[in-house]
Design a protein around this motif. Structure first.
Motif, PDB file in Angstrom:
ATOM      1  N   PHE A  83       7.797  14.513   0.046  1.00 25.23           N
ATOM      2  CA  PHE A  83       8.201  13.351   0.778  1.00 25.23           C
ATOM      3  C   PHE A  83       7.314  13.032   1.740  1.00 25.23           C
ATOM      4  N   HIS A  84       5.928  13.156   1.726  1.00 28.67           N
ATOM      5  CA  HIS A  84       4.753  12.748   2.442  1.00 28.67           C
ATOM      6  C   HIS A  84       4.138  11.649   1.747  1.00 28.67           C
ATOM      7  N   GLN A  85       3.703  10.728   2.635  1.00 27.17           N
ATOM      8  CA  GLN A  85       2.654   9.612   2.382  1.00 27.17           C
ATOM      9  C   GLN A  85       1.337  10.245   1.934  1.00 27.17           C
ATOM     10  N   VAL A  86       0.719   9.726   0.804  1.00 23.43           N
ATOM     11  CA  VAL A  86      -0.390  10.116   0.502  1.00 23.43           C
ATOM     12  C   VAL A  86      -1.679   9.240   0.542  1.00 23.43           C
ATOM     13  N   SER A  87      -1.123   7.822   0.418  1.00 24.20           N
ATOM     14  CA  SER A  87      -2.142   6.988   0.666  1.00 24.20           C
ATOM     15  C   SER A  87      -1.536   5.577   1.085  1.00 24.20           C
ATOM     16  N   SER A  88      -2.231   4.588   1.609  1.00 25.21           N
ATOM     17  CA  SER A  88      -1.981   3.195   1.989  1.00 25.21           C
ATOM     18  C   SER A  88      -3.002   2.230   1.962  1.00 25.21           C
ATOM     19  N   VAL A  89      -2.701   1.029   1.846  1.00 23.80           N
ATOM     20  CA  VAL A  89      -3.506  -0.217   1.916  1.00 23.80           C
ATOM     21  C   VAL A  89      -2.893  -1.244   2.841  1.00 23.80           C
ATOM     22  N   SER A  90      -3.648  -2.029   3.647  1.00 23.24           N
ATOM     23  CA  SER A  90      -3.167  -3.207   4.649  1.00 23.24           C
ATOM     24  C   SER A  90      -3.495  -4.175   4.227  1.00 23.24           C
ATOM     25  N   ALA A  91      -2.708  -5.333   4.256  1.00 25.39           N
ATOM     26  CA  ALA A  91      -3.323  -6.616   4.021  1.00 25.39           C
ATOM     27  C   ALA A  91      -3.728  -7.427   5.448  1.00 25.39           C
ATOM     28  N   GLY A  92      -3.469  -6.600   6.706  1.00 30.38           N
ATOM     29  CA  GLY A  92      -3.691  -7.162   7.982  1.00 30.38           C
ATOM     30  C   GLY A  92      -2.552  -7.270   8.992  1.00 30.38           C
ATOM     31  N   PRO A  93      -3.049  -7.242  10.103  1.00 36.83           N
ATOM     32  CA  PRO A  93      -1.850  -6.953  11.259  1.00 36.83           C
ATOM     33  C   PRO A  93      -1.062  -8.074  11.336  1.00 36.83           C
ATOM     34  N   SER A  94      -1.175  -9.222  10.809  1.00 42.02           N
ATOM     35  CA  SER A  94      -0.210 -10.386  11.055  1.00 42.02           C
ATOM     36  C   SER A  94       0.353 -10.775   9.360  1.00 42.02           C
ATOM     37  N   GLN A  95       0.055  -9.863   8.399  1.00 38.15           N
ATOM     38  CA  GLN A  95       0.534 -10.039   7.257  1.00 38.15           C
ATOM     39  C   GLN A  95       1.958  -9.488   7.049  1.00 38.15           C
ATOM     40  N   GLU A  96       2.738  -9.783   5.811  1.00 36.00           N
ATOM     41  CA  GLU A  96       4.137  -9.524   5.463  1.00 36.00           C
ATOM     42  C   GLU A  96       3.634  -9.370   3.692  1.00 36.00           C
ATOM     43  N   ILE A  97       3.924  -8.160   3.209  1.00 39.07           N
ATOM     44  CA  ILE A  97       3.885  -8.221   1.653  1.00 39.07           C
ATOM     45  C   ILE A  97       5.188  -8.039   1.181  1.00 39.07           C
ATOM     46  N   PHE A  98       5.467  -8.791   0.401  1.00 34.80           N
ATOM     47  CA  PHE A  98       7.041  -9.207  -0.416  1.00 34.80           C
ATOM     48  C   PHE A  98       7.010  -8.656  -1.626  1.00 34.80           C
ATOM     49  N   SER A  99       5.848  -8.395  -2.335  1.00 30.90           N
ATOM     50  CA  SER A  99       5.984  -7.946  -3.670  1.00 30.90           C
ATOM     51  C   SER A  99       4.844  -7.290  -4.148  1.00 30.90           C
ATOM     52  N   PHE A 100       4.337  -6.356  -5.042  1.00 27.69           N
ATOM     53  CA  PHE A 100       3.187  -5.819  -5.422  1.00 27.69           C
ATOM     54  C   PHE A 100       3.471  -5.610  -6.889  1.00 27.69           C
ATOM     55  N   SER A 101       2.606  -5.155  -7.493  1.00 28.82           N
ATOM     56  CA  SER A 101       2.379  -4.857  -9.041  1.00 28.82           C
ATOM     57  C   SER A 101       0.790  -4.113  -9.367  1.00 28.82           C
TER      58      SER A 101
END
Length: 388
Positions: free
Chosen positions: A111-129
């Motif tokens: 139940f721990h996070q193992v990695s992440s990526v960020s689109a930037g401070p003012s971005q929102e991510i609505f979907s991924f694939s």
């Protein structure tokens, strides 16, 4: 987990829906103690776990067979917009994207996070694939932009800024065509990209499909995944051949067509579509504001039609349903069964509901009869509710 007591209603033969399947409510799980929503329910490949995203910005894990609670994934600081388990190579990893601008990977055992990526401070991510050669390409839809990362290195490798003019609500790599990516947006456009090589707007945009109104959800189906269904934010349904960018049928009055085929209240919204490859059949899942769902068969050939519901899920929810996870039970549905469970639903009442075929001794038979699909002489309320 808590049971739900309901009055028993005897089933009657249905004369206008020969495929009607009766289901009973096995149990409900209250996911919270406030007024939080269930957003999405997704299964692990081997069906040993299901993940449930909530409006608390957290994801909870349960057993699809028993409803047992396993644990919680916490870390996002804003709305979780999509969740998905990884494939067979990393079966215990769950991905989630959020309006906080990040996509995170979680180990569902610890139940721990193992990695992440960020689109930037003012971005929102609505979907991924995740797709591309070797499933190493991560695509994400944001505010009129499509981001790409190499999932192995977490390095951003491209950002498409000219294909859409508004929020990108869906990105999906095409099954059986892993270098093809579809994007869909509030601007009413669906775009097909070839993601091989150095990705850019000019050289990699293959085709554009104009749906004409804000797109909420899309899905691939049919032989070689050549067909595409599209649900919009004004509750229309259309079916396309994405390779030829050709529309096959457009149901602008989809809610009316579905509403006219049962005796319950007006269909206010659509939750999802479900496809059976075994029988090449497509259903659109519609709901009422009171929480009842119907599986309506879609004939997308010729002039097209939406038929009488072949399953009705009634009596479990008290509000709008946001997600449906079918597991087994319906004619032409998934072939894998799981303890006789048909599936799970989750909604704005914060409940998870487990449904079973009503021939099961564990199912509560209280909720369904042919009255749910017989035509009623009374005038139906023509409400218009927009859940999103």
């Amino acid at each position: 987990m808590e049971g739900m007591d309901m009055d028993v209603e005897e089933s009657e033969p249905s004369f206008n829906s020969k495929h009607l399947k009766r289901f009973g409510l096995k149990n409900t799980i209250q996911t919270n103690f406030g007024e939080d929503y269930v957003f999405q329910i997704v299964p692990k490949d081997d069906l040993t776990s299901m993940a449930v995203s909530l409006s608390t910005n957290a994801v909870k894990l349960y057993s699809p067979e028993t409803g047992q609670y396993f644990g919680e994934l916490k870390g996002h600081s804003s709305t979780i917009n999509e969740i998905s388990f990884s494939g067979s190579t990393t079966p215990n990893v769950l991905h989630s994207c959020s309006s906080d601008g990040t996509i995170r990977a979680w180990d569902t055992r610890s139940f721990h996070q193992v990695s992440s990526v960020s689109a930037g401070p003012s971005q929102e991510i609505f979907s991924f694939s995740v797709g591309g050669s070797g499933d190493n390409l991560l695509a994400a839809g944001s505010k009129s932009q499509i981001f790409f990362w190499d999932w192995r290195t977490k390095k951003q490798i491209a950002c498409l800024e000219e294909s859409h003019m508004d929020d990108v609500t869906q990105v999906q790599f095409v099954p059986d065509h892993q270098n093809k990516l579809l994007s869909a947006s509030v601007d009413g456009l669906m775009c097909i990209f070839d993601t091989r090589g150095s990705i850019n707007d000019d050289d990699h945009l293959e085709s554009v499909i104009n749906v004409g109104t804000s797109i909420g959800k899309v899905g691939f189906f049919g032989g070689a995944s050549q067909k595409l269904w599209c649900l919009t934010h004004i509750e229309t349904l259309s079916v396309w051949d994405w390779k030829d960018a050709r529309i096959e049928v457009n149901f602008e009055d989809a809610r009316t067509l579905a509403s006219d085929s049962w005796a319950l209240d007006h269909v206010d919204y659509f939750v999802d579509c479900h496809y059976s490859g075994q029988d090449d059949r497509l259903w659109v899942i519609g709901g009422t504001s009171a929480g009842t769902l119907g599986y309506f068969p879609v004939d997308y050939k010729g002039k097209g039609s939406i038929g009488s519901p072949e399953a009705v899920l009634h009596g479990g929810h008290t509000g709008i349903v946001r997600s449906v996870l079918p597991l087994s039970g319906m004619r032409g549905g998934p072939t894998r069964t799981l303890g006789g469970v048909f599936g799970w639903t989750g909604g704005e009442d914060g409940r998870l509901c487990c449904w079973m075929p009503d021939e099961s001794s564990d199912a509560n038979r209280s909720w369904i009869s042919s009255k749910l699909v017989m035509k009623s002489p009374k005038t139906r309320r023509k409400s218009r509710h927009h859940p999103y």
